[in-house]
Design an enzyme around this catalytic site. Sequence first.
Site, short mmCIF file in Angstrom:
data_model
loop_
_atom_site.label_atom_id
_atom_site.label_comp_id
_atom_site.label_asym_id
_atom_site.label_seq_id
_atom_site.Cartn_x
_atom_site.Cartn_y
_atom_site.Cartn_z
N PRO A 202 9.68 -4.21 -0.19
CA PRO A 202 10.77 -3.87 0.73
C PRO A 202 10.28 -3.76 2.18
CG PRO A 202 10.67 -2.31 -1.10
CD PRO A 202 9.49 -3.21 -1.25
N VAL A 203 11.15 -4.16 3.09
CA VAL A 203 10.79 -4.22 4.52
C VAL A 203 11.03 -2.87 5.20
CG1 VAL A 203 11.38 -5.37 6.70
CG2 VAL A 203 11.31 -6.67 4.57
N GLY B 195 7.29 1.54 4.90
CA GLY B 195 6.04 2.29 4.88
C GLY B 195 5.10 1.78 3.80
N LYS C 231 0.86 -1.20 0.00
CA LYS C 231 0.00 0.00 0.00
C LYS C 231 0.88 1.23 0.00
CE LYS C 231 0.87 1.39 4.47
NZ LYS C 231 1.61 2.58 4.81
N GLY D 94 3.68 -1.32 4.07
CA GLY D 94 2.72 -2.23 4.71
C GLY D 94 2.92 -3.71 4.42
N GLY D 95 4.11 -4.09 3.97
CA GLY D 95 4.34 -5.48 3.57
C GLY D 95 4.00 -6.51 4.65
N GLY D 96 4.46 -6.28 5.85
CA GLY D 96 4.21 -7.24 6.94
C GLY D 96 2.72 -7.36 7.22
N ASP E 119 -2.54 -1.63 9.90
CA ASP E 119 -2.79 -1.70 8.46
C ASP E 119 -3.40 -3.03 8.01
OD1 ASP E 119 -1.88 0.84 7.83
OD2 ASP E 119 0.19 0.18 7.57
#
Length: 310
Positions: A113-114, A117, A23, A119-121, A155
Amino acid sequence: MDSEFTNGKKIVNRSVIARAPAKVNLHLEILRQRHDGYHEVETILQAVSLFDEVKVTLAEQYVGGKSDIEVSVRPKEVVPADETNLCWQAAAHFCREMGLSGRLLIELEKNIPVAAGLGGGSSDAAAVLMSCDRLFGTNLDSAELERLGTPLGADVPFFINGGTALGRGIGTLLMPLPRIRTGQFLIAKPDLKLLTNEVYGNLKMGLTVNVSKVNIAVIKSILARFPQTAWPGFNRLEEAVLPQQPLLQRLVLQLREEAPVAMLSGSGSAVVAVFGEGEDISELREDLVSAGLFVRVVGPHTTGVQVGDG
Ligand code: ATP
């Protein structure tokens, strides 16, 4: 007890594969800090077509007891594959809340990318909740999945339906907005990890109480013409991040010269710039890649996590 269970177990061996989108925030205002330390926000969230892939296998289902959950991550070591992984936590949370247990194998392929910002996790966690719902046959509706996701991260609920949404409260009170369907979303990230908690900690809110700035009727008509130069969205967290990060400061200013919409995404360190559909941004893209940044040009994703058969 289900007749298929033998000694409290049944072999299932069924897999699903979920595509978990990233996101970006197209607006992020911090309204106030609550007494419990959380911040109340008003944000416009947009899912974009940059995906992690999460394969979840229910190897065996148990009658009672705790679940056995195993996580593997590719590329190795981008995020830990242990109990701190949000995929692991989402699976454990699902099983606990639903009173179910089994042996679950989670294979995570990270492309988002970790600590960026993006929201990957949180998206991975939503993907695991939706995959478990499918594998255990619990058939939860979106509202139930969103509720289940809330304690895992602010998120997580957004990624159940994705698209374009307004988030209020701590970001979990969601209202769908007219979906953005066009635009080139350029995501650029220097090799810099910013931790959300630290960024919020650096924000000098004091007793400030900001007022809500998003008027739904106005934003709906503006979204119909997105992306446009007079985009009213901004990211309040830039005040806490950019003065301390000259590289990011320069990147945001550079992109703002070229794109109608450009800002830090969430707490960074990714920056998003949105260009019109037909614009040629290949030169800009190459310049950013040559400067050593992670760069992707993606589209708006009009839904959230999508789960298919594995
Ligand atoms: P936020 O939702 O806080 O804005 P973010 O998008 O900036 O998060 P993430 O990529 O979600 O950042 O990572 C935040 C932290 O969560 C990192 O410290 C990371 O080690 C940890 N983490 C645990 N599991 C995962 C996962 N599956 N993917 C990414 N990060 C994870």
